[in-house]
Design an enzyme around this catalytic site. Sequence first.
Site, PDB file in Angstrom:
ATOM      1  CG  HIS A 150      -1.912  -0.984   1.400  1.00 44.57           C
ATOM      2  ND1 HIS A 150      -2.012  -1.795   2.505  1.00 44.57           N
ATOM      3  CD2 HIS A 150      -2.923  -1.351   0.583  1.00 44.57           C
ATOM      4  CE1 HIS A 150      -3.046  -2.604   2.377  1.00 44.57           C
ATOM      5  NE2 HIS A 150      -3.619  -2.370   1.206  1.00 44.57           N
ATOM      6  CE  LYS A 195     -12.253  -6.918   1.139  1.00 51.30           C
ATOM      7  NZ  LYS A 195     -10.974  -6.446   0.615  1.00 51.30           N
ATOM      8  NE  ARG A 199      -2.875  -6.970  -4.479  1.00 48.81           N
ATOM      9  CZ  ARG A 199      -3.680  -7.128  -3.467  1.00 48.81           C
ATOM     10  NH1 ARG A 199      -3.233  -7.572  -2.338  1.00 48.81           N
ATOM     11  NH2 ARG A 199      -4.961  -6.843  -3.586  1.00 48.81           N
ATOM     12  CB  SER A 209      -4.338  -6.566   4.576  1.00 40.92           C
ATOM     13  OG  SER A 209      -3.996  -5.291   4.116  1.00 40.92           O
TER      14      SER A 209
END
Length: 161
Positions: A18, A42, A91, A129
């Site tokens: 990030h 989430k 990514r 994460s």
Amino acid sequence: MTGTAICPGSFDPVTYGHIDIIRRASKVFDHVIVAVFNNQAKSPLFHVEERVHLLEEVTKEMGNVSVDSCDGLLMDYAQQKNAKAVIRGLRAVSDFEYEMQITSMNRKLNENIETFFIMTNNQYSFLSSSIVKEVAKHKGNVSDLVPEVVEEALIKKFHSS
Ligand code: ADP
């Protein structure tokens, strides 16, 4: 580029991946707002306030970056902040389909705000994460993946009782 760009995300917690995207965006735009979204679907590990605090710590050297939180639609938030761009990181190919869907919807909602993608730095292509949380939960070393302040927050969250 002149104007404000928004870097939206969950940042649960912020990683070097990030930070790389935020830093690169801050070199291109006058002002970057990192917006922490409160996506309850989430089941986040960190509260929004904690995520904002960690982001503030790790971006404090970047003079044109500020951190905020947001609940509603990204496009409403961006409009309210008078932003002209949204920045997302990419990514792997696996990110692509999801980002296409979101970006198409966002363009439908507000065609005046453009979404830009920044390709990840190769060394962070497999960093997320979720992976960081999994490793930290099992007491693995995450010092190459997140700044020290984030590592300490993870240890506190998982291993102090
Ligand atoms: P979201 O839940 O919105 O996907 P994330 O916190 O997972 O939020 O990611 C926020 C943004 O940072 C997204 O644009 C994501 O693609 C990008 N990002 C996350 N990890 C990396 C990484 N390792 N390299 C580049 N971009 C990344």
